[in-house]
Write a protein that holds these residues in place. Structure first.
Motif, short mmCIF file in Angstrom:
data_model
loop_
_atom_site.label_atom_id
_atom_site.label_comp_id
_atom_site.label_asym_id
_atom_site.label_seq_id
_atom_site.Cartn_x
_atom_site.Cartn_y
_atom_site.Cartn_z
N VAL A 4 97.27 -49.27 -77.02
CA VAL A 4 97.76 -47.90 -76.83
C VAL A 4 96.70 -46.91 -77.32
N PHE A 5 96.66 -45.77 -76.64
CA PHE A 5 95.76 -44.69 -77.04
C PHE A 5 96.55 -43.71 -77.90
N SER A 6 96.37 -43.84 -79.20
CA SER A 6 97.06 -43.00 -80.16
C SER A 6 96.12 -41.86 -80.57
N SER A 7 96.49 -41.17 -81.62
CA SER A 7 95.71 -40.00 -82.06
C SER A 7 95.66 -39.95 -83.58
N ILE A 8 94.56 -39.42 -84.09
CA ILE A 8 94.46 -39.22 -85.53
C ILE A 8 95.54 -38.27 -86.04
N ALA A 19 105.55 -32.40 -83.85
CA ALA A 19 106.15 -33.37 -82.93
C ALA A 19 105.08 -34.30 -82.36
N TYR A 20 103.91 -33.72 -82.05
CA TYR A 20 102.82 -34.54 -81.51
C TYR A 20 102.37 -35.55 -82.56
N GLY A 21 102.23 -35.11 -83.81
CA GLY A 21 101.85 -36.03 -84.88
C GLY A 21 102.88 -37.14 -85.06
N ALA A 23 105.00 -38.27 -82.86
CA ALA A 23 105.01 -39.17 -81.70
C ALA A 23 103.89 -40.20 -81.81
N ASN A 24 102.73 -39.76 -82.26
CA ASN A 24 101.62 -40.71 -82.40
C ASN A 24 101.83 -41.67 -83.57
N ALA A 25 102.48 -41.21 -84.65
CA ALA A 25 102.82 -42.12 -85.74
C ALA A 25 103.81 -43.18 -85.26
N ALA A 45 93.37 -44.88 -82.63
CA ALA A 45 93.69 -43.50 -83.01
C ALA A 45 92.47 -42.62 -82.75
N TRP A 46 92.42 -42.08 -81.55
CA TRP A 46 91.27 -41.27 -81.14
C TRP A 46 91.27 -39.91 -81.84
N GLY A 47 90.08 -39.39 -82.01
CA GLY A 47 89.92 -37.98 -82.33
C GLY A 47 89.91 -37.18 -81.04
N PRO A 48 89.60 -35.90 -81.11
CA PRO A 48 89.61 -35.08 -79.89
C PRO A 48 88.46 -35.41 -78.94
N TRP A 49 88.82 -35.51 -77.64
CA TRP A 49 87.82 -35.77 -76.61
C TRP A 49 87.17 -34.45 -76.19
N ALA A 50 85.88 -34.51 -75.93
CA ALA A 50 85.17 -33.35 -75.39
C ALA A 50 85.32 -33.33 -73.87
N ARG A 51 85.34 -32.13 -73.30
CA ARG A 51 85.24 -31.86 -71.85
C ARG A 51 86.48 -32.18 -71.04
N VAL A 52 87.28 -33.20 -71.42
CA VAL A 52 88.46 -33.56 -70.63
C VAL A 52 89.67 -33.66 -71.54
N GLY A 53 90.88 -33.44 -70.95
CA GLY A 53 92.10 -33.66 -71.70
C GLY A 53 92.57 -32.45 -72.48
N MET A 54 93.59 -32.72 -73.31
CA MET A 54 94.35 -31.64 -73.95
C MET A 54 93.57 -30.85 -75.00
N ALA A 55 92.47 -31.39 -75.51
CA ALA A 55 91.72 -30.69 -76.56
C ALA A 55 90.42 -30.09 -76.04
N ALA A 56 90.26 -30.07 -74.71
CA ALA A 56 88.96 -29.71 -74.16
C ALA A 56 88.75 -28.21 -74.01
N1 LIG Z 1 92.59 -35.49 -75.33
C1 LIG Z 1 92.42 -35.84 -76.60
O1 LIG Z 1 91.57 -35.29 -77.32
C2 LIG Z 1 93.27 -36.95 -77.20
C3 LIG Z 1 92.99 -37.38 -78.50
C4 LIG Z 1 93.75 -38.39 -79.05
C5 LIG Z 1 94.77 -38.97 -78.31
N2 LIG Z 1 95.04 -38.52 -77.05
C6 LIG Z 1 96.16 -39.12 -76.29
O2 LIG Z 1 95.74 -39.55 -75.00
C7 LIG Z 1 96.80 -39.36 -74.05
C8 LIG Z 1 96.29 -38.54 -72.89
O3 LIG Z 1 95.79 -37.30 -73.38
P1 LIG Z 1 95.12 -36.24 -72.40
O4 LIG Z 1 94.31 -35.33 -73.24
O5 LIG Z 1 94.49 -36.94 -71.25
O6 LIG Z 1 96.41 -35.45 -71.93
P2 LIG Z 1 96.63 -34.52 -70.69
O7 LIG Z 1 95.33 -34.06 -70.07
O8 LIG Z 1 97.62 -33.49 -71.11
O9 LIG Z 1 97.28 -35.51 -69.64
C9 LIG Z 1 98.56 -36.04 -69.90
C10 LIG Z 1 98.94 -36.94 -68.74
O10 LIG Z 1 100.26 -37.44 -68.98
C11 LIG Z 1 101.06 -37.18 -67.84
N3 LIG Z 1 102.43 -36.94 -68.28
C12 LIG Z 1 102.88 -35.95 -69.09
N4 LIG Z 1 104.20 -36.04 -69.26
C13 LIG Z 1 104.59 -37.12 -68.55
C14 LIG Z 1 105.86 -37.74 -68.30
N5 LIG Z 1 106.97 -37.26 -68.86
N6 LIG Z 1 105.88 -38.83 -67.53
C15 LIG Z 1 104.75 -39.32 -66.97
N7 LIG Z 1 103.52 -38.78 -67.16
C16 LIG Z 1 103.46 -37.70 -67.93
C17 LIG Z 1 100.46 -35.98 -67.16
O11 LIG Z 1 100.77 -35.98 -65.80
P3 LIG Z 1 100.66 -34.64 -64.90
O12 LIG Z 1 99.22 -34.24 -64.83
O13 LIG Z 1 101.23 -35.06 -63.59
O14 LIG Z 1 101.48 -33.58 -65.59
C18 LIG Z 1 98.97 -36.21 -67.40
O15 LIG Z 1 98.41 -37.07 -66.41
C19 LIG Z 1 97.96 -38.68 -74.81
O16 LIG Z 1 98.90 -39.67 -75.17
C20 LIG Z 1 97.28 -38.11 -76.04
O17 LIG Z 1 98.18 -38.08 -77.15
C21 LIG Z 1 94.31 -37.53 -76.48
#
Ligand SMILES: NC(=O)c1ccc[n+]([C@@H]2O[C@H](COP(=O)([O-])OP(=O)(O)OC[C@H]3O[C@@H](n4cnc5c(N)ncnc54)[C@H](OP(=O)(O)O)[C@@H]3O)[C@@H](O)[C@H]2O)c1
Length: 79
Positions: A4-8, A19-21, A23-25, A45-56
């Motif tokens: 599983v890809f968790s988070s720090i 809630a996010y913390g 959920a990852n715990a 337990a990943w840290g924040p990713w650069a360029r892509v994803g929720m922390a970008a």
């Molecule tokens: N990015 C980081 O820095 C980071 C660091 C540590 C851990 N993580 C973990 O890595 C995972 C992915 O992160 P991310 O940054 O890629 O997130 P993200 O860009 O927000 O993408 C989340 C993905 O989950 C899908 N999703 C959301 N709610 C859903 C639901 N109810 N059912 C099915 N799919 C759902 C979204 O689909 P739609 O696009 O269709 O909405 C999207 O593809 C998360 O679990 C996050 O906690 C991320």
């Protein structure tokens, strides 16, 4: 494998995102329980990713940098 890809945030709480913390715990705990049962399990337990994803976005990245967290380069992190 059961990976599983968790988070720090599961350890340090990730300020203002309780809630996010939590959920990852819970994700980390799921893997700990599997391992205790003799089943495979790894939580990364990943840290924040650069360029892509929720922390970008720039604002989030800047907030994390102020807390001492440097965004991870995706290619290097996956390697
Ligand atoms: N990015 C980081 O820095 C980071 C660091 C540590 C851990 N993580 C973990 O890595 C995972 C992915 O992160 P991310 O940054 O890629 O997130 P993200 O860009 O927000 O993408 C989340 C993905 O989950 C899908 N999703 C959301 N709610 C859903 C639901 N109810 N059912 C099915 N799919 C759902 C979204 O689909 P739609 O696009 O269709 O909405 C999207 O593809 C998360 O679990 C996050 O906690 C991320």
């Amino acid at each position: 494998a059961f990976v599983v890809f968790s988070s720090i945030s599961g350890v340090w709480g990730s300020g203002e995102q309780a809630a996010y913390g939590a959920a990852n715990a819970a994700l980390d705990a799921l893997v700990a329980r599997r391992r205790a049962q003799g089943l495979p399990g790894t939580a990364v337990a990943w840290g924040p990713w650069a360029r892509v994803g929720m922390a970008a976005d720039d604002e989030t990245a800047a907030q994390l940098r102020r807390r001492g967290l440097s965004p991870m380069d995706p290619a290097r992190a996956l390697a």
